[in-house]
Scaffold this active site. Structure first.
Site, short mmCIF file in Angstrom:
data_model
loop_
_atom_site.label_atom_id
_atom_site.label_comp_id
_atom_site.label_asym_id
_atom_site.label_seq_id
_atom_site.Cartn_x
_atom_site.Cartn_y
_atom_site.Cartn_z
N GLN A 113 -1.18 -1.80 3.30
CA GLN A 113 -2.27 -2.14 2.36
C GLN A 113 -2.66 -3.62 2.54
OE1 GLN A 113 0.59 -0.38 0.48
NE2 GLN A 113 -0.33 1.36 1.49
N ASP A 116 -6.77 -2.14 5.53
CA ASP A 116 -7.65 -1.72 6.62
C ASP A 116 -8.22 -2.89 7.40
OD1 ASP A 116 -7.39 0.97 5.63
OD2 ASP A 116 -8.81 0.43 4.08
N LYS A 122 -4.44 -3.97 10.98
CA LYS A 122 -3.04 -4.40 11.18
C LYS A 122 -2.38 -3.66 12.33
CE LYS A 122 -1.85 -3.63 6.85
NZ LYS A 122 -3.13 -3.57 6.18
N GLY A 136 -2.12 3.90 6.55
CA GLY A 136 -2.51 4.61 7.77
C GLY A 136 -2.71 3.59 8.87
N HIS A 137 -1.86 3.62 9.86
CA HIS A 137 -1.99 2.67 10.97
C HIS A 137 -2.34 3.42 12.24
CE1 HIS A 137 0.74 -0.53 8.91
NE2 HIS A 137 -0.39 -0.32 8.29
P1 IMP Z 1 -2.34 4.29 -4.12
O1 IMP Z 1 -1.63 3.30 -3.26
O2 IMP Z 1 -2.45 5.65 -3.48
O3 IMP Z 1 -1.76 4.37 -5.51
O4 IMP Z 1 -3.86 3.81 -4.30
C1 IMP Z 1 -4.18 2.64 -5.06
C2 IMP Z 1 -5.31 1.87 -4.42
O5 IMP Z 1 -4.89 1.34 -3.18
C3 IMP Z 1 -6.56 2.71 -4.11
O6 IMP Z 1 -7.70 1.90 -4.29
C4 IMP Z 1 -6.38 3.05 -2.64
O7 IMP Z 1 -7.62 3.30 -2.01
C5 IMP Z 1 -5.76 1.75 -2.14
N1 IMP Z 1 -4.95 1.94 -0.92
C6 IMP Z 1 -3.72 2.48 -0.82
N2 IMP Z 1 -3.29 2.46 0.45
C7 IMP Z 1 -4.24 1.88 1.17
C8 IMP Z 1 -4.35 1.54 2.56
O8 IMP Z 1 -3.46 1.75 3.37
N3 IMP Z 1 -5.52 0.92 2.92
C9 IMP Z 1 -6.49 0.62 2.03
N4 IMP Z 1 -6.42 0.91 0.74
C10 IMP Z 1 -5.32 1.53 0.30
#
Ligand code: IMP
Length: 430
Positions: A224, A13, A16, A40-41
């Site tokens: 991420q 977040d 990007k 999420g972009h």
């Molecule tokens: P997962 O990727 O759904 O398994 O989540 C694992 C961790 O990564 C959690 O803390 C989510 O909040 C974080 N996370 C996953 N995708 C994103 C993203 O696009 N932005 C920020 N945090 C993310």
């Protein structure tokens, strides 16, 4: 011709979307190489807002090839829904502008189920995942029991894959008190989705190699952030893929030499969604103010993000482990109007000053931030397009960030609008 990798250098977040869009306008090929629809972009182009999860950001621009690389885990139903949504916004998605690596593992409904069952069962010990099935899908990839995109083309292969996959999942579900998988239903769903996905599938590594030989510009779009990296992040509170630049090579089928410049996206303060350590987290009015001014709510899950001061220890660390050549600093304007600003410059661990985040979870929980205080500025930095338009204290803040993290600012982004950008180093020309 330079190829560029863009990665988040904090917990995701970082903003990007705007930078990737800005760079993808000048790229020929845009590649997603890890993660899935947990990302999420948000792109804002000519006042129109596009929200993307799995599709590479290049998709909104005509004449570009967008590639979903093998390092991604792909939920075919979610992808088709995203394609439909973006098509409704007037963006055509066809096999001419979207290529899916045929060795990409699929996320199936059983993965999403398992993600959610586990998180609920974990109670307070939950990871705080996005609930999209990302972790379980990567587990099956490494466990050599995934259904991959290419498998969709052959019913017999699908049967064999399901034998192996369900033997594992049914046993697991029994232990968790869940019903076994309805195999016939899953098979029917896969056979139904196959002809809608397969037209996009192909040997992406070959296409990428051809483009590279032709001197085309390739942009690798990370999702991420580096602190969510499965190896170097705040384990186990991480995502299940390598989010750092090294993954661009293995997640697409190009050698490490294909990458010429790594751009790390860094927010001028720190946020995190989900659980896990966050040494510079704020629980006071300043934290609330950062969240409100920065609109810190998750694009995918809508969750409120945790906020804190800029942590230079963490960013110095991710710039090192990710080989970042230059950073794009975002959301500086959120700091406008603060009388004083703090930057975390080191940690105290059991009475000792340390300059890195220790690996042991118990130590990560004990570190205390050591802050340096800088004067704030009352003017706005929003929309600045040259250094001359920035207040002197804001420039000092940026220079101090560079010094502390040991990495130069290549780009300064001063609002969500794409032209509100100060370019110091063009990553494609570096
Ligand atoms: P997962 O990727 O759904 O398994 O989540 C694992 C961790 O990564 C959690 O803390 C989510 O909040 C974080 N996370 C996953 N995708 C994103 C993203 O696009 N932005 C920020 N945090 C993310």
């Amino acid at each position: 011709m330079a190829n560029v990798v863009v990665v988040g250098a904090q917990w995701g977040d970082e903003g990007k979307g705007k930078l990737v869009d800005w760079l993808s306008e000048r790229a020929d090929v845009i590649v997603r190489f890890q993660g899935g629809h947990n990302a999420g972009h948000t792109l804002v182009i000519d006042g129109k807002v596009y929200k993307l999860s799995l599709l590479p950001s290049g998709i909104v621009r005509s004449g570009k090839l967008s590639v979903i690389g093998n390092g991604v885990v792909l939920d075919p139903w979610s992808l088709l829904a995203e394609i439909e949504k973006i098509s409704d916004q007037g963006v055509p998605v066809t096999p001419d502008n979207l290529l899916i690596a045929e060795n990409t593992p699929l996320i199936l409904p059983l993965h999403q189920d398992l993600d959610q069952i586990r998180e609920t069962a974990a109670g307070k010990a939950k990871i705080g995942t996005t609930g999209r099935g990302i972790g379980p899908a990567y587990e099956d990839k490494v466990g050599r029991r995934s259904v991959r995109v290419a498998d969709l083309a052959d019913r017999d292969t699908l049967q064999t894959r399901l034998d192996r996959l369900l033997a594992h999942h049914d046993a697991l579900r029994k232990g968790l008190g869940a019903e076994p998988i309805d195999r016939a239903k899953l098979m029917a769903e896969l056979l139904e989705v196959a002809p809608r996905i397969l037209p996009y599938a192909g040997p992406a590594w070959r296409v990428l190699d051809k483009n590279r030989r032709q001197g085309k510009r390739i942009l690798f779009e990370g999702a991420q952030g580096a602190l969510l990296d499965i190896d170097f992040g705040t384990y186990p509170y991480v995502t299940s893929s390598n989010t750092q630049s090294g993954m661009a090579a293995t997640g697409s089928g190009m050698g490490p030499g294909a990458v010429d410049f790594v751009l790390g996206i860094v927010k001028a303060y720190t946020t995190r969604v989900g659980e896990g350590p966050f040494p510079a987290e704020l629980f006071d009015d300043d934290g609330q103010r950062l969240g409100e001014r920065g609109h810190e709510f998750g694009t995918v899950t809508g969750r409120q993000r945790r906020c804190g001061w800029f942590d230079s220890v963490l960013v110095r660390q991710t710039c090192t482990t990710g080989g970042v050549n230059g950073i794009a600093l975002t959301k500086l304007d959120v700091l406008d109007g603060f009388e004083e600003l703090k930057i975390c410059v080191a940690y105290e661990l059991d009475g000792k000053r340390i300059d890195y985040l220790p690996t042991a979870a118990s130590q990560q929980a004990r570190v205390k931030p050591i802050y340096e205080t800088l004067p704030g500025w009352s003017e706005t930095t929003a929309g600045a397009r040259s250094w001359g338009e920035l207040p002197a204290q804001a420039i000092k803040y940026v220079r101090r960030v560079e010094e502390l993290i040991g990495c130069p600012v290549a780009i300064l982004s001063t609002s969500p609008e794409r032209d509100d950008t100060i370019l110091v180093t063009d990553p494609f020309a570096a």
